[in-house]
Design an enzyme around this catalytic site. Structure first.
Site, PDB file in Angstrom:
ATOM      1  CB  SER A 111      -1.654  -8.325  -3.972  1.00 35.76           C
ATOM      2  OG  SER A 111      -1.113  -7.090  -3.419  1.00 35.76           O
TER       3      SER A 111
ATOM      4  CE  LYS B 255      -0.135  -5.218  -5.795  1.00 34.31           C
ATOM      5  NZ  LYS B 255      -1.899  -4.762  -6.022  1.00 34.31           N
TER       6      LYS B 255
ATOM      7  CE  LYS C   4      -0.773  -3.906  -1.667  1.00 32.01           C
ATOM      8  NZ  LYS C   4      -1.031  -3.121  -2.542  1.00 32.01           N
TER       9      LYS C   4
ATOM     10  CG  ASP D 112       0.604  -1.607  -5.271  1.00 29.72           C
ATOM     11  OD1 ASP D 112       1.251  -0.178  -5.218  1.00 29.72           O
ATOM     12  OD2 ASP D 112       0.016  -2.394  -4.871  1.00 29.72           O
TER      13      ASP D 112
ATOM     14  CD  GLU E 118      -1.011  -1.449  -8.142  1.00 31.73           C
ATOM     15  OE1 GLU E 118      -0.259  -2.661  -8.170  1.00 31.73           O
ATOM     16  OE2 GLU E 118      -1.698  -1.599  -7.793  1.00 31.73           O
TER      17      GLU E 118
ATOM     18  CG  ASP F 243      -3.983   0.962  -7.454  1.00 32.27           C
ATOM     19  OD1 ASP F 243      -5.650   0.997  -7.588  1.00 32.27           O
ATOM     20  OD2 ASP F 243      -3.772   0.440  -6.195  1.00 32.27           O
TER      21      ASP F 243
ATOM     22  CE  LYS G 141      -6.906  -1.597  -7.286  1.00 30.82           C
ATOM     23  NZ  LYS G 141      -6.879  -0.974  -5.395  1.00 30.82           N
TER      24      LYS G 141
ATOM     25  N   GLY H 282      -7.134  -5.337  -7.778  1.00 31.33           N
ATOM     26  CA  GLY H 282      -8.607  -6.083  -6.017  1.00 31.33           C
ATOM     27  C   GLY H 282      -8.652  -5.303  -5.109  1.00 31.33           C
TER      28      GLY H 282
END
Ligand code: OSB
Ligand code: MG
Length: 370
Positions: A138, A164, A166, A191, A216, A241, A265, A293
């Site tokens: 990520s 991934k 952001k 995400d 996400e 998430d 998670k 994570g």
């Protein structure tokens, strides 16, 4: 043998990450978190990580609220009690609403202790069969596109199986387009950490052209219904998430068809037992899962890696190796990623030893309860 705990120690740690991790909601570099140790009458110990951040931007919990919940409610509920199996701990905590990261900190420690008492790896105790798990990475928001390319190049060179990134308003389409120009084929996902609303539908639709594995958490954390409306209008599978904090949330999301994928998670859902229930529910309903994570240090990562050995973790997780975030981890050996895989340790419990010299150096505060 029962899980009778005679001592619990909470430590607050402060560890500097190699670089700041930036998302649509904020930035972390000096990570503060909790390590919980449970000890039985024979001196065997189990460890869990309290992963709530200092600021309640990802969920409502903070490191301080976790400490409060542990000290005033959760520890007294398990200390000196005869508990048959770690899967009972989440039931014992049932009367306490939410505060899932606080619950997970001690519930995971009980799982580790149970596996050590029975001399089996935690993955085996959970029912996991995989010998190795696939890992992606990520990547937080970067100051420049050049810096982002550098991070992606590095991650691909290290063998991570998917990237991934952001995204946030103003840094979404342009960012994904730039990545696709340079890496047309890379397994890629984005995400949003809840930063859009249905008013951004045109933008979210436009992302469909970039062949993302999934998007996400585009909408608000409590918007399972609106995610269902969105999923009907975009092709990219939605991965939830922040919206999934319990088995019931997962059930609602599945019934409403709000997502194609769930990021599990264990900390967000209150521990390994609830994580496994959600995993099983998703498996029965053809919803793929992967392991998310929380920028954990080694203890939290070890729990995530053990969880990922369950059969429906069919997509690479966010469980990057120790050296991705930390100069020095609090476990030995460190979590190692080779060709995008983490091998599952064979030793009992989480399978990694605590590096006490590092643990002590990073501890800023501790208290024992007995
Ligand atoms: O949304 O998955 C997230 C980190 C902190 C809080 C939320 C998230 C993340 C990550 C990084 O994406 C996951 C990791 O590498 O631990
Ligand atoms: Mg996320």
């Amino acid at each position: 043998m029962t899980l009778k705990i005679d001592h619990v120690t909470i430590r607050q740690l402060k560890m500097r990450m190699k670089s700041p991790f930036v998302t649509s909601f904020g930035s972390v570099q000096d990570k503060q978190f909790l390590i919980v140790e449970v000890k039985d009458a024979n001196g065997l110990t189990g460890y869990g990580e309290g992963v709530a951040f200092e600021v309640p931007w990802y969920t409502e919990e903070t490191m301080k609220t976790s400490w409060h919940l542990l000290e005033d409610f959760l520890i007294p509920m398990v200390l000196h009690k005869e508990i048959g199996h770690p899967s009972e701990v989440s039931t014992i905590f049932h009367s306490i609403r939410r505060n899932n990261m606080a619950k997970a900190a001690i519930e995971t420690a009980m799982w580790d202790l149970y596996a050590k008492q029975n001399k089996i790896p935690l993955a085996t105790a959970l029912g996991g069969m995989r010998k190795a798990v696939e890992v992606g990475v990520s990547i937080g928001i970067q100051p420049t596109t050049a810096k982002l390319y550098e991070k992606i190049d590095h991650a691909l060179k290290e063998g991570y199986k998917r990237i991934k990134v952001k995204i946030k308003p103003g840094l979404d389409i342009s960012l994904i387009r730039a990545i696709r120009e340079r890496y047309p084929e890379v397994p890629l996902m984005a995400d949003a950490n809840s930063c859009y609303t249905l008013e951004n539908l045109p933008l979210l639709k436009a992302l469909d052209q970039y062949n993302l594995l999934m998007i996400e958490q585009p909408l608000a954390a409590d918007d399972i219904l609106e995610h269902a409306k969105l999923q009907k209008q975009i092709k990219t599978p939605i991965c939830l998430d922040e919206s999934i904090c319990s088995y019931d949330d997962a059930k609602t999301a599945i019934e409403l068809e709000s997502c194609g994928v769930i990021n599990i998670k264990y900390a967000r859902v209150g521990g390994l037992t609830e994580a496994k229930r959600i995993h099983n529910l998703c498996e029965e309903n053809n919803i793929k899962v992967w392991c998310g994570g929380m920028l954990e240090a080694g203890v939290g990562r070890a729990h995530a890696v053990a969880l990922t050995t369950l059969s429906n973790f069919v997509l690479p997780g966010d469980t990057a190796g120790s050296s991705h975030y930390w100069e020095e981890d609090i476990i030995e050996p460190k979590v190692e990623v080779k060709e995008g895989l983490i091998n599952i340790p064979h030793e009992p419990g989480i399978g990694y030893r605590i590096n006490f010299s590092a643990l002590d150096r990073y501890t800023v505060k501790q208290h024992q309860y007995s």
